[in-house]
Design a protein around this motif. Structure first.
Motif, PDB file in Angstrom:
ATOM      1  N   ARG A 231       2.189  78.108  43.863  1.00  0.00           N
ATOM      2  CA  ARG A 231       3.246  79.103  43.407  1.00  0.00           C
ATOM      3  C   ARG A 231       2.476  80.049  42.325  1.00  0.00           C
ATOM      4  O   ARG A 231       1.768  79.861  41.712  1.00  0.00           O
ATOM      5  N   LEU A 232       2.804  81.355  42.568  1.00  0.00           N
ATOM      6  CA  LEU A 232       2.262  82.464  41.876  1.00  0.00           C
ATOM      7  C   LEU A 232       3.446  83.262  41.250  1.00  0.00           C
ATOM      8  O   LEU A 232       4.152  83.822  41.918  1.00  0.00           O
ATOM      9  N   LYS A 233       3.135  83.282  39.916  1.00  0.00           N
ATOM     10  CA  LYS A 233       4.183  84.063  39.202  1.00  0.00           C
ATOM     11  C   LYS A 233       3.388  85.248  38.305  1.00  0.00           C
ATOM     12  O   LYS A 233       2.315  85.034  37.849  1.00  0.00           O
ATOM     13  N   VAL A 234       3.975  86.207  38.226  1.00  0.00           N
ATOM     14  CA  VAL A 234       3.539  87.514  37.613  1.00  0.00           C
ATOM     15  C   VAL A 234       4.568  87.794  36.398  1.00  0.00           C
ATOM     16  O   VAL A 234       5.790  87.910  36.623  1.00  0.00           O
ATOM     17  N   SER A 235       3.968  87.923  35.524  1.00  0.00           N
ATOM     18  CA  SER A 235       4.644  88.362  33.985  1.00  0.00           C
ATOM     19  C   SER A 235       5.527  89.711  34.299  1.00  0.00           C
ATOM     20  O   SER A 235       5.062  90.705  34.894  1.00  0.00           O
TER      21      SER A 235
END
Length: 217
Positions: A110-114
């Motif tokens: 899982r990849l999250k970007v601010s």
């Protein structure tokens, strides 16, 4: 009407009511009417330090009526529900802290970007566009996907249509491509400054009722 406007109106009304009640109580408690030689009317709520805020006659005037308690309970219930709704509305966040980036074929990674990093990148990409003086972008919640809300101020003589095309083909397209999003709708509010005489600051066209608005889907 936005939440900020509603908050300001409600807070303003509450403040005016509390200020008025406070002034009346203070004037009666300090016996200002007698000291200033003012003779208030007989129905005035508080005229001296020894007078109760609500008289015994007023307290018992409607108690014997059948409609009194249902009305009091119903009114207080509406007030409590309204205040609770207002509190929940303040606590509910419309903005996003982060946005999920699709990562197909990575085995559950899982990849999250601010969200703030994305907003700053979009603001920078919009500010460098032709004729843009200032830009602010916010990422908000929307059913099924995030949504952009932007406010852009153009220099005098700026072209709103051209800005929309540059924004759609530039910062917005870059964000969609980088984050691998299926869509990223945007609401763009545009203000164009007007030419001002020498020595005066330019005025915003929005103040004259001409407001640029364009929704990108």
């Amino acid at each position: 009407m936005s939440r900020t406007v509603v908050n300001r109106i409600l807070l303003g009304l509450v403040g005016v009511v509390l200020l008025g009640v406070g002034v009346l109580v203070l004037a009666g408690g300090l016996d200002l009417y007698r000291r200033l030689g003012v003779d208030p009317p007989g129905w005035w709520p508080l005229t001296s330090p020894h007078q109760p805020v609500v008289s015994a006659r007023s307290r018992g005037r409607w108690v014997g009526s059948s409609w009194w308690w249902p009305t009091v309970i119903g009114g207080l219930s509406v007030l409590v529900v309204g205040m609770a709704w207002w509190l929940v509305a303040q606590l509910r966040r419309t903005g996003l802290a982060a946005i999920d980036v699709p990562t197909p074929g990575t085995g559950g990674l899982r990849l999250k970007v601010s969200a703030r990093a994305l907003e700053e990148a979009l603001e920078h990409g919009t500010t460098v566009l032709p004729e843009v003086e200032r830009a602010a972008v916010r990422l908000v919640r929307a059913p099924g996907h995030p949504r952009l809300r932007g406010a852009v101020r153009l220099t005098p003589g700026g072209d709103p249509v051209g800005l929309v095309e540059h924004f759609e083909d530039g910062p917005r397209a870059d964000a969609v491509r980088s984050l691998r999003l299926a869509e990223l709708p945007a609401d763009l509010r545009i203000r164009v400054l007007q030419e001002a005489p020498a020595g005066k600051r330019p005025r915003s066209a929005r103040r004259r009722g001409r407001r640029g608005h364009r929704e990108l889907e």
